[in-house]
Design an enzyme around this catalytic site. Structure first.
Site, mmCIF file in Angstrom:
data_model
loop_
_atom_site.group_PDB
_atom_site.id
_atom_site.type_symbol
_atom_site.label_atom_id
_atom_site.label_comp_id
_atom_site.label_asym_id
_atom_site.label_seq_id
_atom_site.Cartn_x
_atom_site.Cartn_y
_atom_site.Cartn_z
ATOM 1 N N GLY A 74 -19.296 -26.302 31.942
ATOM 2 C CA GLY A 74 -20.342 -25.993 32.914
ATOM 3 C C GLY A 74 -21.692 -25.746 32.256
ATOM 4 O O GLY A 74 -21.774 -25.174 31.172
ATOM 5 N N ARG A 84 -27.518 -20.954 36.374
ATOM 6 C CA ARG A 84 -27.941 -19.637 36.860
ATOM 7 C C ARG A 84 -28.204 -18.652 35.723
ATOM 8 O O ARG A 84 -28.808 -17.601 35.943
ATOM 9 C CB ARG A 84 -26.890 -19.070 37.825
ATOM 10 C CG ARG A 84 -26.976 -19.674 39.223
ATOM 11 C CD ARG A 84 -25.923 -19.086 40.142
ATOM 12 N NE ARG A 84 -24.610 -19.692 39.905
ATOM 13 C CZ ARG A 84 -23.488 -19.305 40.505
ATOM 14 N NH1 ARG A 84 -23.521 -18.276 41.360
ATOM 15 N NH2 ARG A 84 -22.341 -19.908 40.253
ATOM 16 N N TYR A 115 -37.876 -6.777 -8.689
ATOM 17 C CA TYR A 115 -38.335 -8.109 -8.284
ATOM 18 C C TYR A 115 -39.677 -8.407 -8.930
ATOM 19 O O TYR A 115 -40.625 -7.614 -8.820
ATOM 20 C CB TYR A 115 -38.446 -8.139 -6.763
ATOM 21 C CG TYR A 115 -38.816 -9.479 -6.165
ATOM 22 C CD1 TYR A 115 -38.167 -10.649 -6.542
ATOM 23 C CD2 TYR A 115 -39.810 -9.567 -5.196
ATOM 24 C CE1 TYR A 115 -38.496 -11.869 -5.975
ATOM 25 C CE2 TYR A 115 -40.146 -10.781 -4.612
ATOM 26 C CZ TYR A 115 -39.496 -11.931 -5.005
ATOM 27 O OH TYR A 115 -39.825 -13.139 -4.433
ATOM 28 N N ALA A 168 -14.857 -25.298 29.698
ATOM 29 C CA ALA A 168 -16.092 -24.784 29.108
ATOM 30 C C ALA A 168 -17.219 -25.802 29.172
ATOM 31 O O ALA A 168 -18.106 -25.812 28.317
ATOM 32 C CB ALA A 168 -15.843 -24.380 27.659
#
Length: 450
Positions: free
Chosen positions: A11, A15, A386, A9
Site C-alpha cells: 500500500g 493518508r 585531533y 506491504a
C-alpha cells in the site's frame, strides 16, 4: 504440517502524507513491517513472502533475507496482492496466514492461537475478528441465524444494518494454502471499490460447502491498523504501554510509565528503577539494581548491575557495575566504563576505556583514550586527540592524578603513579612515579596597579 505467511506491504499509504513508504514508519523505534515480520516468524512459519509495491527496495533493505518478495505493480485489492505470492506458494501444502504490514501490534501468541484454531477445526479458512466500539472503516463479520460466518462485507459495500455490526475483520486470515490459490482465481471485482477483496475467498469456500471459522481476539489493540499519523501515535502509545507493563511484571520499577519509552529489544534486570522521562532504545541491556535517572537517554548500550545514570545520554557504550554517570554527562560510541567508575557533570567520553575505579568528575573531554585503574582526572582536563586530519590516542596509567585544567596532547602516554600538575599542557610521555609540570612560571609584580 508446513506453514507459510504472506505479509501485505504494497500500500502507498497516501493518508500518511509522507515520502516514506507506509510500512517503514516506525513504532517503538522499529519499522511497522519489521514488528509484523518478527511476530510472524515467531509463530513458527516456515516461509514468509512479503508483497511489496511502491518503495519495494526500501522494504527489502530493512527485511533482507528474512523474507521472500513478490511485486504488486498495481494495487487492485487484497486478493490481487495475495495472488502475487503465487510463484512462491501455489504448489505448497499446509497452512498460510495473511497479515497486513501496517499492524505492528499483532503478537506471535495470537498468530499461534489463530493457526491452532484453524487447523484443529480442519477449516479451509479462518478470519481473526474482534468486537470494537467504533467499527467504521473495517469489514464487518456477518453471521447467520446459527452464529456461523455468512460473509464479510466491506464498509463501502455495507447496508446500514451491516454497518451497525461491531464485530469486524482484522484483515488477518489463516487458509489452507491449496484452497487459497484455487479460489483466488475466482474472485471478482464487482463492488463499490472495483477491487479484488480477499474476504471474497471465504464466501467462495462457503458456497462450496467448505468450513470457514472465526477466531475472535479480546485484545483489540493487536489488530489496530495504521493509516495516518494519528493512528501511528496511537500504536506507539499502545506499544509503550505493553512494553512497560511487561517490564513491571518482571520486577522493574517504572515511576511514571506514561512518560517512559522503552524499545522492544531492551532487556532490564529486576529491582532496577526507571525514573520519569527516560528513553531506552535499541539492543540495550540493563542489569539488576540499576537506577536510570529522569530524562536520561540510552541507546544500544550495556549497563551492568548497580550502576546509576543521572540525566545523561549514553550511546553505543558500556557502563560497569556500580559506576555512576552524570548528571549531564555524555557517553558517545565506544565509551567503555569499568566497575566503580565515576563520570560526573558535563563530561564527554568518546571511544575511551576507563578502567575500574577511574574518576572523571567534572567538565572534561576524554576521547580516544585509556584511563588506568583508580586514576583521577581533574576538572577541565582535555585529551587533545585531533590534529585536523587524524585522531591520536592518549594513555594514562593506573593510580595517577591529573590536576585541573590539563591538556593531554596526543599521542601521549602517562605512566603509573604519575602526578600531572594543574594547568599543564603535556606533549611528551611521562614515566612511572613522576611529577610532570608544563606551564609558565608565575610572575607577580607587586604594586603594579597603584
Amino acid at each position: 504440517m508446513r506453514r507459510h505467511a504472506i505479509i501485505l506491504a504494497a500500500g502507498k499509504g497516501t493518508r500518511m502524507k509522507s515520502k516514506k513508504y507506509k510500512v517503514l514508519h516506525e513504532v517503538a523505534g522499529k519499522p511497522m513491517v519489521e514488528h509484523v515480520l518478527e511476530s510472524v516468524k515467531g509463530s513458527g512459519v516456515d516461509q514468509v513472502v512479503t508483497i511489496v509495491g511502491h518503495g519495494a527496495e526500501s522494504v527489502k533493505g530493512h527485511l533482507g533475507e528474512r523474507s521472500l518478495y513478490s511485486f504488486q505493480e498495481e494495487q487492485l485489492g487484497t486478493a490481487h496482492a495475495v495472488q502475487m505470492a503465487k510463484s512462491h506458494l501455489e504448489d505448497k501444502e499446509g497452512t498460510t496466514i495473511v497479515v497486513c504490514g501496517d499492524t505492528p501490534l499483532i503478537t506471535k501468541e495470537t498468530l499461534v492461537t489463530l493457526i491452532a484454531h484453524h487447523e484443529d477445526a480442519n477449516a479451509q479458512a479462518t478470519v481473526l475478528s474482534a468486537s470494537i466500539q467504533q467499527p467504521y472503516g473495517y469489514g464487518r463479520i456477518v453471521r447467520n441465524a446459527s452464529g456461523r460466518l455468512e460473509r464479510i462485507v466491506e464498509e463501502k459495500d455495507a447496508t446500514q444494518a451491516e454497518k451497525d455490526i461491531n464485530e469486524i475483520s482484522s484483515g488477518i486470515f489463516a487458509f489452507n494454502n491449496k484452497t487459497l490459490f484455487e479460489k483466488l482465481t475466482q474472485v471478482k471485482n464487482d463492488n463499490a471499490q472495483g477491487e479484488y477483496y480477499l474476504p471474497d475467498v471465504l464466501s467462495l469456500i462457503l458456497n462450496d460447502g467448505g468450513i470457514v471459522e472465526v477466531y475472535r481476539t479480546n485484545d483489540v489493540e493487536e489488530i489496530m491498523g495504521v493509516n495516518d499519523r494519528v493512528m501511528l501515535s496511537q500504536a506507539e502509545k499502545a506499544m509503550q504501554r505493553r512494553t512497560n507493563h511487561y517490564h513491571m511484571l518482571n520486577g522493574v520499577t517504572i515511576i511514571d510509565p506514561d512518560s517512559t519509552y522503552i524499545g522492544p529489544d531492551v532487556t532490564i534486570g529486576s529491582d532496577t528503577v526507571i525514573e520519569p522521562g527516560v528513553r531506552i532504545n535499541g539492543r540495550t541491556e540493563i542489569g539488576e539494581d540499576v537506577v536510570i535517572g529522569q530524562y536520561s537517554e540510552i541507546n544500544n548500550s550495556t549497563i551492568e548491575n548497580g550502576a546509576c545514570i543521572q540525566q545523561s545520554v549514553v550511546n553505543d557504550a558500556s557502563v560497569g557495575a556500580n559506576t555512576k554517570v552524570g548528571p549531564f554527562a555524555q557517553l558517545r560510541p565506544g565509551a567503555q566504563l569499568g566497575a566503580d567508575v565515576k563520570v560526573g557533570n558535563f563530561v564527554e567520553i568518546k571511544k575511551a576505556d576507563l578502567k575500574d575505579g577511574a574518576k572523571v568528575s567534572h567538565l572534561s573531554y576524554i576521547g580516544d583514550a585509556v584511563i588506568g585503574e583508580r586514576t583521577n582526572i581533574g576538572c577541565g582536563t582535555i585529551t587533545v586527540n585531533y590534529d585536523g586530519e587524524n585522531k591520536f590516542k592518549t594513555i594514562v596509567g593506573k593510580d595517577s592524578f591529573v590536576g585541573c585544567n590539563v591538556n593531554l596532547v596526543a599521542p601521549v602516554t602517562i605512566g603509573d603513579d604519575v602526578l600531572v600538575a594543574a594547568g599543564s599542557t603535556i606533549t611528551d610521555d611521562v614515566p612511572n612515579d613522576s611529577l610532570a609540570v608544563a606551564r609558565a612560571r608565575q610572575t607577580t609584580k607587586e604594586g603594579y596597579r597603584k
